[in-house]
Write an enzyme that holds these catalytic residues in place. Sequence first.
Site, PDB file in Angstrom:
ATOM      1  N   CYS A 114      48.577  39.146  37.563  1.00 20.22           N
ATOM      2  CA  CYS A 114      48.305  37.735  37.846  1.00 20.22           C
ATOM      3  C   CYS A 114      49.232  36.793  37.091  1.00 20.22           C
ATOM      4  O   CYS A 114      49.591  35.735  37.575  1.00 20.22           O
ATOM      5  CB  CYS A 114      46.866  37.417  37.476  1.00 20.22           C
ATOM      6  SG  CYS A 114      46.504  37.819  35.771  1.00 20.22           S
ATOM      7  N   ASN A 129      43.880  45.602  39.577  1.00 19.93           N
ATOM      8  CA  ASN A 129      45.157  45.949  38.937  1.00 19.93           C
ATOM      9  C   ASN A 129      45.007  46.542  37.538  1.00 19.93           C
ATOM     10  O   ASN A 129      45.805  47.379  37.118  1.00 19.93           O
ATOM     11  CB  ASN A 129      46.089  44.738  38.925  1.00 19.93           C
ATOM     12  CG  ASN A 129      45.458  43.518  38.310  1.00 19.93           C
ATOM     13  OD1 ASN A 129      44.249  43.477  38.060  1.00 19.93           O
ATOM     14  ND2 ASN A 129      46.266  42.512  38.062  1.00 19.93           N
ATOM     15  N   GLU A 174      39.538  34.169  28.235  1.00 17.50           N
ATOM     16  CA  GLU A 174      39.234  35.513  27.762  1.00 17.50           C
ATOM     17  C   GLU A 174      40.066  35.735  26.503  1.00 17.50           C
ATOM     18  O   GLU A 174      41.089  35.085  26.298  1.00 17.50           O
ATOM     19  CB  GLU A 174      39.584  36.552  28.839  1.00 17.50           C
ATOM     20  CG  GLU A 174      38.798  36.286  30.104  1.00 17.50           C
ATOM     21  CD  GLU A 174      38.633  37.472  31.029  1.00 17.50           C
ATOM     22  OE1 GLU A 174      39.640  37.893  31.621  1.00 17.50           O
ATOM     23  OE2 GLU A 174      37.488  37.947  31.169  1.00 17.50           O
ATOM     24  N   GLU A 220      39.259  33.693  36.143  1.00 26.11           N
ATOM     25  CA  GLU A 220      40.635  34.134  35.858  1.00 26.11           C
ATOM     26  C   GLU A 220      41.286  34.406  37.201  1.00 26.11           C
ATOM     27  O   GLU A 220      41.061  35.452  37.810  1.00 26.11           O
ATOM     28  CB  GLU A 220      40.623  35.422  35.021  1.00 26.11           C
ATOM     29  CG  GLU A 220      40.083  35.280  33.627  1.00 26.11           C
ATOM     30  CD  GLU A 220      41.027  34.538  32.701  1.00 26.11           C
ATOM     31  OE1 GLU A 220      42.147  34.174  33.117  1.00 26.11           O
ATOM     32  OE2 GLU A 220      40.629  34.304  31.558  1.00 26.11           O
TER      33      GLU A 220
HETATM   34  N1  LIG Z   1      43.944  35.539  36.052  1.00 26.91           N
HETATM   35  C1  LIG Z   1      43.691  36.815  35.905  1.00 26.91           C
HETATM   36  O1  LIG Z   1      43.327  37.269  34.824  1.00 26.91           O
HETATM   37  C2  LIG Z   1      43.880  37.765  37.060  1.00 26.91           C
HETATM   38  C3  LIG Z   1      43.891  37.357  38.381  1.00 26.91           C
HETATM   39  N2  LIG Z   1      44.055  38.256  39.405  1.00 26.91           N
HETATM   40  C4  LIG Z   1      44.161  37.780  40.773  1.00 26.91           C
HETATM   41  O2  LIG Z   1      43.385  38.599  41.638  1.00 26.91           O
HETATM   42  C5  LIG Z   1      43.988  38.693  42.910  1.00 26.91           C
HETATM   43  C6  LIG Z   1      44.129  40.128  43.320  1.00 26.91           C
HETATM   44  O3  LIG Z   1      42.947  40.823  43.143  1.00 26.91           O
HETATM   45  P1  LIG Z   1      41.938  41.116  44.354  1.00 26.91           P
HETATM   46  O4  LIG Z   1      41.018  42.199  43.920  1.00 26.91           O
HETATM   47  O5  LIG Z   1      42.703  41.311  45.619  1.00 26.91           O
HETATM   48  O6  LIG Z   1      41.120  39.755  44.425  1.00 26.91           O
HETATM   49  P2  LIG Z   1      39.867  39.375  45.306  1.00 26.91           P
HETATM   50  O7  LIG Z   1      39.560  37.963  44.985  1.00 26.91           O
HETATM   51  O8  LIG Z   1      40.055  39.769  46.722  1.00 26.91           O
HETATM   52  O9  LIG Z   1      38.689  40.337  44.761  1.00 26.91           O
HETATM   53  C7  LIG Z   1      38.323  40.325  43.409  1.00 26.91           C
HETATM   54  C8  LIG Z   1      36.907  40.839  43.282  1.00 26.91           C
HETATM   55  O10 LIG Z   1      36.012  39.926  43.900  1.00 26.91           O
HETATM   56  C9  LIG Z   1      35.122  40.629  44.764  1.00 26.91           C
HETATM   57  N3  LIG Z   1      34.699  39.704  45.807  1.00 26.91           N
HETATM   58  C10 LIG Z   1      35.290  39.465  47.010  1.00 26.91           C
HETATM   59  N4  LIG Z   1      34.617  38.500  47.673  1.00 26.91           N
HETATM   60  C11 LIG Z   1      33.580  38.122  46.874  1.00 26.91           C
HETATM   61  C12 LIG Z   1      32.534  37.146  46.995  1.00 26.91           C
HETATM   62  N5  LIG Z   1      32.414  36.357  48.070  1.00 26.91           N
HETATM   63  N6  LIG Z   1      31.669  37.026  45.974  1.00 26.91           N
HETATM   64  C13 LIG Z   1      31.775  37.781  44.866  1.00 26.91           C
HETATM   65  N7  LIG Z   1      32.736  38.723  44.697  1.00 26.91           N
HETATM   66  C14 LIG Z   1      33.629  38.879  45.692  1.00 26.91           C
HETATM   67  C15 LIG Z   1      35.945  41.812  45.223  1.00 26.91           C
HETATM   68  O11 LIG Z   1      35.117  42.830  45.708  1.00 26.91           O
HETATM   69  C16 LIG Z   1      36.657  42.184  43.927  1.00 26.91           C
HETATM   70  O12 LIG Z   1      35.827  42.936  43.083  1.00 26.91           O
HETATM   71  C17 LIG Z   1      45.299  37.982  42.780  1.00 26.91           C
HETATM   72  O13 LIG Z   1      45.194  36.667  43.257  1.00 26.91           O
HETATM   73  C18 LIG Z   1      45.528  37.947  41.284  1.00 26.91           C
HETATM   74  O14 LIG Z   1      46.378  36.949  40.848  1.00 26.91           O
HETATM   75  C19 LIG Z   1      44.182  39.577  39.164  1.00 26.91           C
HETATM   76  C20 LIG Z   1      44.163  40.028  37.880  1.00 26.91           C
HETATM   77  C21 LIG Z   1      44.048  39.167  36.742  1.00 26.91           C
HETATM   78  N1  LIG Z   2      47.087  42.888  31.550  1.00 27.32           N
HETATM   79  C1  LIG Z   2      47.412  41.802  32.244  1.00 27.32           C
HETATM   80  C2  LIG Z   2      46.343  40.778  32.353  1.00 27.32           C
HETATM   81  C3  LIG Z   2      46.519  40.016  33.560  1.00 27.32           C
HETATM   82  C4  LIG Z   2      46.079  40.733  34.782  1.00 27.32           C
HETATM   83  O1  LIG Z   2      45.032  41.393  34.751  1.00 27.32           O
HETATM   84  O2  LIG Z   2      46.738  40.644  35.810  1.00 27.32           O
END
Ligand SMILES: NC(=O)C1=CN([C@@H]2O[C@H](COP(=O)(O)OP(=O)(O)OC[C@H]3O[C@@H](n4cnc5c(N)ncnc54)[C@H](O)[C@@H]3O)[C@@H](O)[C@H]2O)C=CC1
Ligand SMILES: NCCCC(=O)O
Length: 519
Positions: free
Chosen positions: A309, A178, A489, A275
């Site tokens: 997120c 994102n 972070e 995160e």
């Molecule tokens: N708390 C935060 O700062 C944030 C959290 N998110 C969360 O991320 C999610 C959406 O993003 P997605 O990319 O769909 O998440 P995802 O968890 O599917 O993938 C995230 C990353 O992990 C990698 N990945 C997948 N399986 C893996 C494994 N077994 N080992 C190591 N790496 C692996 C993916 O290739 C990608 O680069 C939502 O749940 C959202 O809330 C998103 C942005 C910010």
């Molecule tokens: N700029 C928003 C930080 C949280 C996220 O990456 O979803």
Amino acid sequence: MFRLGFSSFLILSRQHIKIMKQGLTTTALQGPFNYINGERVTSVDSTHDIKVSKPATGEVLCTIPNSGQQDVDKAVQAARAAFAQWSALGGLERGRFLISAAQKVRERLEELAKLEVLDTGKPVWEARVDLSGCADYLEYYGGVASTVGGLHYQLPGGNFAVVRREPLGVVGGIGAWNYPFQTISWKAAPALACGNTFVYKPSQFTPVTSVVFGEILTEVGVPPGVVNVIQGAGSTGEALCQHPGVAKISFTGSVPTGQKIMKACADGMKRVTLELGGKSPMLVFADTDLTEAVKATMLGNFLTQGQVCSNCTRVFVERPILKDFQEKLVTACEKMVIGDPFDNETTVGATITLEHAEKVLHYIDEAKKQGARLLCGGKRINPSDTKLAGGYYLSPCVLTDCHDDMTCVKEEIFGSVVTILAFDTEEEAIARANSTPFGLAAGVMTKDLQRAHRVSAQLQAGIVWINNCNVFPPEVPFGGYKMSGFGRENGLAALNDYTQLKTVYTEMSSKIDCPIYKE
Ligand SMILES: NC(=O)C1=CN([C@@H]2O[C@H](COP(=O)(O)OP(=O)(O)OC[C@H]3O[C@@H](n4cnc5c(N)ncnc54)[C@H](O)[C@@H]3O)[C@@H](O)[C@H]2O)C=CC1
Ligand SMILES: NCCCC(=O)O
């Protein structure tokens, strides 16, 4: 609007072809997309190619490798080799590089914003805001780098101890799709400030701008190998987590992947920053300014097509203002402009993939079946511009008459779907807000600052916004409670996550007091 193509003005450079047309330098789209030791390199053991789509049109943007263990190893070895030199620099010297990189990001902001739009489908004005924020983060840690230091303790008998704050070694970063440039910035800037070297795996859906991040750092003089980027999906991330040369993983993504990463890192006793996702609440009290509450709700739900997120997707509204709040929110949503993300007027761009758009729509269908009432949006839109026909556009959705046990209220949708829940008392609102396994963020809308702080203190969330939402100054820590993860972070707090402490005790007496030693 611009088109990319070989009819453009070509400049042959050291590593690759630069294409410049209408202000866009498209070096970034030419590949190869792994960046190791200061240059773009072809994968040596990719298991297969991954075709990356432009969310705005559905067309293929580029093809990346699904990097294998050898690629990961090359990147980690490059980072290990660079560690001695980088960690031996003074913080002030490291900081200067980060400040120069911030300047470069500002100079190339328009170009980077356009690349980010190609990758993510978000509106271009949002991408500009994101990129400008990234420059701020780099600059902030550039300033902080020279302040990273240890402690001194004076002990009895003139003895003393110093506590050295040392880098960890090679830090691995793994990101979601994102905020691609922001995610690498949030991880690399503090990691580098502390003297670590870095290997990053961006999301396979948004691979482009992380490589440019690496190139910018090389351009400002950061030695080769300090920042490396490897492309691929989950298996590449797994290989990075399992590599014995990696000291820590900083991950941004979903809870299930975060759990896998934590398990993988446990084997190597690696540190993790996680995160993760959220289902954050916003509490809208009756004394709030209604317009401000609607603005905060929109910022808390509809940026980046709702794929944020920290979105406050459970909006608890005090019953006396429920009707007025809903009307105003729906009016504002209906004024949002859905369409070409490169159009400056657009406020709703394209969802990241067709699969994700369908998942969001499925949540809305389920919500209606479970009794939620659709006030607006929640539909796939086909913009009139035919070139966008293959894009994935959804209208911002407001659901009301929601209950705490509905799926749309319990699960992270990660799309433009806000759920409205009525409440009657402060205590009830707090209890319901906390009634979730997640704990990333929360919002409180009220003119009563005493109430705002009383409520904030009781909310189980890593960040609470009072009278605003989704604000991320570089100075303040960001991270989750509960299933939303741990580690922080941003701010000085991140330094703890990228360093380890070494205590060095010094005995000043020439005769050690040792009762168990006999002459
Ligand atoms: N708390 C935060 O700062 C944030 C959290 N998110 C969360 O991320 C999610 C959406 O993003 P997605 O990319 O769909 O998440 P995802 O968890 O599917 O993938 C995230 C990353 O992990 C990698 N990945 C997948 N399986 C893996 C494994 N077994 N080992 C190591 N790496 C692996 C993916 O290739 C990608 O680069 C939502 O749940 C959202 O809330 C998103 C942005 C910010
Ligand atoms: N700029 C928003 C930080 C949280 C996220 O990456 O979803």
